[in-house]
Design a protein around this motif. Structure first.
Motif, PDB file in Angstrom:
ATOM      1  N   THR A 116       0.820  -1.213   0.000  1.00  0.00           N
ATOM      2  CA  THR A 116       0.000   0.000   0.000  1.00  0.00           C
ATOM      3  C   THR A 116       0.857   1.268   0.000  1.00  0.00           C
ATOM      4  O   THR A 116       0.348   2.347   0.260  1.00  0.00           O
ATOM      5  N   ASP A 117       2.156   1.123  -0.262  1.00  0.00           N
ATOM      6  CA  ASP A 117       3.085   2.256  -0.184  1.00  0.00           C
ATOM      7  C   ASP A 117       3.117   2.833   1.222  1.00  0.00           C
ATOM      8  O   ASP A 117       3.165   4.052   1.427  1.00  0.00           O
ATOM      9  N   ASN A 118       3.108   1.948   2.213  1.00  0.00           N
ATOM     10  CA  ASN A 118       3.113   2.397   3.601  1.00  0.00           C
ATOM     11  C   ASN A 118       4.511   2.731   4.099  1.00  0.00           C
ATOM     12  O   ASN A 118       4.675   3.239   5.212  1.00  0.00           O
ATOM     13  N   MET A 119       5.524   2.445   3.285  1.00  0.00           N
ATOM     14  CA  MET A 119       6.898   2.782   3.640  1.00  0.00           C
ATOM     15  C   MET A 119       7.514   3.590   2.505  1.00  0.00           C
ATOM     16  O   MET A 119       7.070   3.523   1.357  1.00  0.00           O
ATOM     17  N   LEU A 120       8.535   4.354   2.838  1.00  0.00           N
ATOM     18  CA  LEU A 120       9.210   5.179   1.844  1.00  0.00           C
ATOM     19  C   LEU A 120       9.952   4.305   0.839  1.00  0.00           C
ATOM     20  O   LEU A 120      10.747   3.446   1.223  1.00  0.00           O
ATOM     21  N   ASP A 121       9.708   4.519  -0.440  1.00  0.00           N
ATOM     22  CA  ASP A 121      10.399   3.804  -1.508  1.00  0.00           C
ATOM     23  C   ASP A 121      11.748   4.483  -1.745  1.00  0.00           C
ATOM     24  O   ASP A 121      11.793   5.686  -1.992  1.00  0.00           O
ATOM     25  N   PRO A 122      12.866   3.753  -1.675  1.00  0.00           N
ATOM     26  CA  PRO A 122      14.182   4.391  -1.851  1.00  0.00           C
ATOM     27  C   PRO A 122      14.345   5.079  -3.196  1.00  0.00           C
ATOM     28  O   PRO A 122      15.024   6.107  -3.292  1.00  0.00           O
ATOM     29  N   ASP A 123      13.733   4.546  -4.247  1.00  0.00           N
ATOM     30  CA  ASP A 123      13.807   5.212  -5.544  1.00  0.00           C
ATOM     31  C   ASP A 123      13.058   6.545  -5.518  1.00  0.00           C
ATOM     32  O   ASP A 123      13.490   7.526  -6.135  1.00  0.00           O
ATOM     33  N   ALA A 124      11.943   6.589  -4.813  1.00  0.00           N
ATOM     34  CA  ALA A 124      11.177   7.827  -4.712  1.00  0.00           C
ATOM     35  C   ALA A 124      11.947   8.868  -3.898  1.00  0.00           C
ATOM     36  O   ALA A 124      11.920  10.065  -4.206  1.00  0.00           O
ATOM     37  N   ILE A 125      12.621   8.411  -2.841  1.00  0.00           N
ATOM     38  CA  ILE A 125      13.458   9.327  -2.063  1.00  0.00           C
ATOM     39  C   ILE A 125      14.566   9.889  -2.943  1.00  0.00           C
ATOM     40  O   ILE A 125      14.844  11.097  -2.941  1.00  0.00           O
ATOM     41  N   ALA A 126      15.186   9.018  -3.716  1.00  0.00           N
ATOM     42  CA  ALA A 126      16.266   9.451  -4.599  1.00  0.00           C
ATOM     43  C   ALA A 126      15.768  10.494  -5.597  1.00  0.00           C
ATOM     44  O   ALA A 126      16.479  11.455  -5.912  1.00  0.00           O
ATOM     45  N   ASP A 127      14.548  10.321  -6.094  1.00  0.00           N
ATOM     46  CA  ASP A 127      13.976  11.315  -7.005  1.00  0.00           C
ATOM     47  C   ASP A 127      13.860  12.680  -6.320  1.00  0.00           C
ATOM     48  O   ASP A 127      14.084  13.725  -6.944  1.00  0.00           O
ATOM     49  N   ALA A 128      13.500  12.669  -5.037  1.00  0.00           N
ATOM     50  CA  ALA A 128      13.404  13.930  -4.299  1.00  0.00           C
ATOM     51  C   ALA A 128      14.779  14.578  -4.153  1.00  0.00           C
ATOM     52  O   ALA A 128      14.911  15.806  -4.233  1.00  0.00           O
TER      53      ALA A 128
END
Length: 233
Positions: free
Chosen positions: A196-208
């Motif tokens: 459910t995307d309940n945790m931070l995705d490392p790829d999404a963090i990297a995009d930020a």
């Protein structure tokens, strides 16, 4: 345009790996600093990065890593942190000292070395480089039985704020990233997203992080918070 080197300290298989892949895809030569470089063999093969053995809390080790990099340095990222979890009355002073050395002092050493290199290089589109510190919610609020982690992250956040005020007018972008939640890691059962995307995705963090690197200097962030959409504020 040729991209400058991106340095990632505290490299491993999670967020650092996502950052290494995305920075390499953009054309940055990537330098991965870690105590145990053998664990980085697959990532090095995938990204073409250079792995360097480094103790992030040791000044000569950090200085030697930066001295060994030729040419321009565009990005420097500090990821390591350490904890000593116990009631405050039971904490081992040496464990606390070590936690602060890794989280706070190591951040200073990265910031010092990176700033020295970046200030000496010519600006590109008005900027000389970007320095990012991986923070945590413990840098905003201290949790029970986690005093050393809070001490380290509060110090890291203060360092980033001070550096931003000093270095932004000189063309070096500095930001602290509050990772306010658990990062998904398929290698650890307790760190696995439930779908459910309940945790931070490392790829999404990297995009930020890439978004911070790409910010125009007229609107530089010096601090952002990232948290899962299900997190209660």
């Amino acid at each position: 345009m040729t991209q400058g080197t991106a340095v990632i300290i505290g490299a491993g298989r999670g967020l650092s790996a996502s950052l290494a892949r995305k920075l390499a895809e953009r054309g940055h030569p990537v330098v991965l600093g870690a105590r145990n470089v053998a664990k980085l063999d697959d990532l090095v093969a995938e990204t073409g990065a250079q792995a360097v053995a480094v103790d992030g809390s040791d000044a000569p080790s950090m200085d030697a890593l930066f001295a060994g990099i030729d040419g321009r340095i565009d990005v420097a990222i500090y990821n390591p942190s350490a904890r000593a979890r116990a009631p405050v009355a039971d904490l081992d002073p040496e464990e606390v000292r070590r936690a602060l050395e890794v989280t706070a002092f190591g951040s200073f050493l990265l910031g010092r070395a990176a700033a020295g290199r970046m200030l000496a290089q010519d600006p590109v589109d008005g900027a000389r480089g970007t320095i990012l510190f991986t923070g945590a919610s413990a840098g905003v609020k201290g949790f029970a039985q986690s005093a050393p982690f809070a001490m380290g992250k509060f110090a890291q956040r203060g360092l980033a704020q001070s550096m931003a005020r000093e270095l932004h007018p000189q063309g070096v972008h500095v930001a602290w990233v509050n990772i306010d939640g658990g990062i998904s890691n398929v290698a650890r059962a307790e760190r696995t997203d439930d779908g459910t995307d309940n945790m931070l995705d490392p790829d999404a963090i990297a995009d930020a992080y890439l978004g911070l690197i790409d910010q125009h200097r007229s609107a530089w962030s010096n601090e952002i918070a990232l948290r899962p959409w299900v997190e209660r504020f």
